[in-house]
Design a protein around this motif. Structure first.
Motif, PDB file in Angstrom:
ATOM      1  N   PHE A 173       0.839  -1.205   0.000  1.00 21.05           N
ATOM      2  CA  PHE A 173       0.000   0.000   0.000  1.00 21.05           C
ATOM      3  C   PHE A 173       0.874   1.255   0.000  1.00 21.05           C
ATOM      4  O   PHE A 173       0.652   2.180  -0.792  1.00 21.05           O
ATOM      5  N   PHE A 174       1.866   1.311   0.856  1.00 20.56           N
ATOM      6  CA  PHE A 174       2.745   2.479   0.915  1.00 20.56           C
ATOM      7  C   PHE A 174       3.652   2.557  -0.309  1.00 20.56           C
ATOM      8  O   PHE A 174       3.984   3.659  -0.767  1.00 20.56           O
ATOM      9  N   ASN A 175       4.045   1.406  -0.855  1.00 21.79           N
ATOM     10  CA  ASN A 175       4.807   1.428  -2.106  1.00 21.79           C
ATOM     11  C   ASN A 175       3.980   2.041  -3.232  1.00 21.79           C
ATOM     12  O   ASN A 175       4.501   2.810  -4.053  1.00 21.79           O
ATOM     13  N   ASP A 312      -2.097   0.598 -12.064  1.00 22.35           N
ATOM     14  CA  ASP A 312      -1.155   0.098 -13.068  1.00 22.35           C
ATOM     15  C   ASP A 312      -0.411  -1.141 -12.574  1.00 22.35           C
ATOM     16  O   ASP A 312      -0.035  -1.231 -11.403  1.00 22.35           O
ATOM     17  N   LEU A 313      -0.215  -2.065 -13.472  1.00 19.56           N
ATOM     18  CA  LEU A 313       0.611  -3.243 -13.204  1.00 19.56           C
ATOM     19  C   LEU A 313       1.740  -3.350 -14.224  1.00 19.56           C
ATOM     20  O   LEU A 313       2.878  -3.652 -13.871  1.00 19.56           O
ATOM     21  N   LEU A 314       1.435  -3.081 -15.494  1.00 18.36           N
ATOM     22  CA  LEU A 314       2.417  -3.281 -16.560  1.00 18.36           C
ATOM     23  C   LEU A 314       3.646  -2.396 -16.379  1.00 18.36           C
ATOM     24  O   LEU A 314       4.784  -2.881 -16.405  1.00 18.36           O
ATOM     25  N   VAL A 315       3.438  -1.097 -16.202  1.00 15.56           N
ATOM     26  CA  VAL A 315       4.578  -0.182 -16.068  1.00 15.56           C
ATOM     27  C   VAL A 315       5.378  -0.502 -14.807  1.00 15.56           C
ATOM     28  O   VAL A 315       6.612  -0.446 -14.809  1.00 15.56           O
ATOM     29  N   PHE A 319       9.381  -1.252 -14.920  1.00  8.52           N
ATOM     30  CA  PHE A 319      10.302  -0.211 -14.472  1.00  8.52           C
ATOM     31  C   PHE A 319      10.550  -0.196 -12.967  1.00  8.52           C
ATOM     32  O   PHE A 319      11.387   0.579 -12.511  1.00  8.52           O
ATOM     33  N   LEU A 320       9.834  -1.008 -12.187  1.00  3.87           N
ATOM     34  CA  LEU A 320       9.969  -0.874 -10.732  1.00  3.87           C
ATOM     35  C   LEU A 320      10.289  -2.176 -10.030  1.00  3.87           C
ATOM     36  O   LEU A 320      11.282  -2.272  -9.321  1.00  3.87           O
ATOM     37  N   ILE A 321       9.447  -3.178 -10.172  1.00  9.29           N
ATOM     38  CA  ILE A 321       9.506  -4.372  -9.321  1.00  9.29           C
ATOM     39  C   ILE A 321      10.740  -5.196  -9.658  1.00  9.29           C
ATOM     40  O   ILE A 321      10.985  -5.541 -10.820  1.00  9.29           O
ATOM     41  N   THR A 327       9.788  -3.396  -3.513  1.00  7.07           N
ATOM     42  CA  THR A 327       9.040  -2.312  -4.159  1.00  7.07           C
ATOM     43  C   THR A 327       7.761  -2.823  -4.818  1.00  7.07           C
ATOM     44  O   THR A 327       7.241  -2.194  -5.737  1.00  7.07           O
ATOM     45  N   THR A 328       7.242  -3.933  -4.346  1.00  2.00           N
ATOM     46  CA  THR A 328       6.017  -4.491  -4.918  1.00  2.00           C
ATOM     47  C   THR A 328       4.835  -3.571  -4.649  1.00  2.00           C
ATOM     48  O   THR A 328       4.625  -3.118  -3.528  1.00  2.00           O
TER      49      THR A 328
END
Length: 380
Positions: A173-175, A312-315, A319-321, A327-328
């Motif tokens: 949630f905070f991520n 969003d899930l794709l971006v 670029f993150l996970i 960083t999930t």
């Protein structure tokens, strides 16, 4: 004449019915998810969410009698309760799967070898026999019970606060907040400056820039994922919050500039010209006049960008996970829950409602600006 003019046309009725249908299609699943998030796993497995406020009657799985026997007046007796903490009320019971509703509560039944069994309304039982039960198997009891409505906060405690919850929905949630807030603010700031320049400043190539912005609206973001990730790796950004902020900013800028530019073009020209006559610079006009008057359009895009980045899930995957999972975001976390807790519907419902609670609050808080911003520049 008056009666005919006040009569609604079939097209008007069709529009009204369509709106009601769309609202119902959106409202019912949302309410169902909200109600299910407060129900127990047993209730979700046996009845739909629309039955949550009603007393439920159902057949419970067979319960084998257990307990310590005691000798009372020459009889060997085992007493106890079929239920642990529930408020269920038994309406019928039985000792065979062929006749699970053979007896009424309080009825004393002769089983075999002198064994007598009775089950009360609240689930209390008494099994007696003239000889010791020893190590023999005790009878099973089938019950048909009515249970009152029951709601619990345990699902939310587990999802958000329980340290044994390895899925870490609270951290996700905070991520998600860490991703969404900057990814909403940054494109708004950049697009506001660009929109003012395209709307009120004269410079060579302005028309070409406006055409390029409109053209970028139809470009699928999937085309830019791999080249942009390669660029991030080449310049040392890699996967992280900075990369996903820049990606969301780039993908959101065309729509932001288009909406804000259309709105700013429709602002009264006299106000801006009078400000220039009084000696105001472009920056002062932008900050003191344009931004306050453009708040509906800014809020409209903020709603779109916030909802897009939050869901969003794709971006985020690109670029993150990373492999560590530190960083999930919530969308990825719910996907993992579907695999690890596919049968825990109460946990899935609670996690899903936590993920949509913030977008719902943002939408309802700023919805009055949504239509005004969308219609910006369409009517002169």
């Amino acid at each position: 004449m008056h009666a005919s003019s006040s009569k609604k046309s079939p097209l008007t009725w069709a529009v009204h019915i369509s709106v009601v249908a769309l609202v119902a299609l959106w409202l019912f699943p949302t309410v169902g998810l909200f109600v299910s998030s407060f129900r127990t796993a047993d209730q979700i497995a046996n009845t739909g969410w629309w039955m949550a406020l009603f007393t439920q009657e159902r057949q419970a799985p067979a319960i084998r009698i257990a307990g310590n026997e005691a000798e009372i007046d020459g009889e060997f007796v085992i007493e106890g309760s079929l239920f642990d903490t529930t408020d269920a009320t038994i309406s019928r019971w039985g000792t065979s799967s062929r006749a699970p509703e053979a007896y009424e509560p309080g009825e004393v039944v002769d089983l075999r070898d002198g064994q007598m069994l009775s089950v009360a309304v609240d689930g209390a039982f008494r099994l007696s026999a003239p000889q010791s039960f020893g190590d023999g198997r005790l009878p099973r009891v089938f019950t048909t019970a009515t249970t009152p409505p029951e709601f619990t906060l345990q699902n939310y405690r587990f999802v958000l606060f329980d340290p044994s919850n390895r899925e870490g929905m609270a951290k996700a949630f905070f991520n998600t907040l860490t991703v969404t807030i900057p990814a909403t603010v940054i494109p708004i700031v950049i697009a506001a400056f660009a929109a003012y320049a395209l709307a009120w400043m004269r410079f060579p190539g302005r028309s070409l820039l406006i055409a390029a912005v409109v053209g970028l609206l139809v470009v699928p973001l999937q085309l830019a994922l791999i080249p942009l990730l390669k660029l991030h790796n080449d310049i040392g950004i890699g996967k992280g919050y900075l990369g996903v902020w820049l990606a969301h900013t780039g993908f959101g800028l065309p729509l932001a500039i288009y909406l804000l530019r259309n709105y700013m073009v429709g602002l009264p020209r006299d106000i801006i010209e009078n400000a220039r006559v009084d000696g105001a610079t472009d920056f002062q006009i932008f900050v003191k006049i344009i931004l306050p008057l453009s708040f509906p359009a800014l809020a409209s895009f903020a709603i779109f960008q916030f909802l897009w980045t939050w869901n969003d899930l794709l971006v985020a995957l690109v670029f993150l996970i990373d492999a560590t999972g530190e960083t999930t975001v919530m969308t990825k976390q719910i996907v993992e829950l579907l695999g690890t807790r596919g049968g825990n519907w109460e946990i899935l419902a609670t996690s899903a409602f936590v993920s949509i609670a913030v977008p719902l609050a943002v939408f309802f808080a700023m919805q009055k600006y949504l239509v005004r911003g969308l219609l910006a520049g369409s009517v002169k």
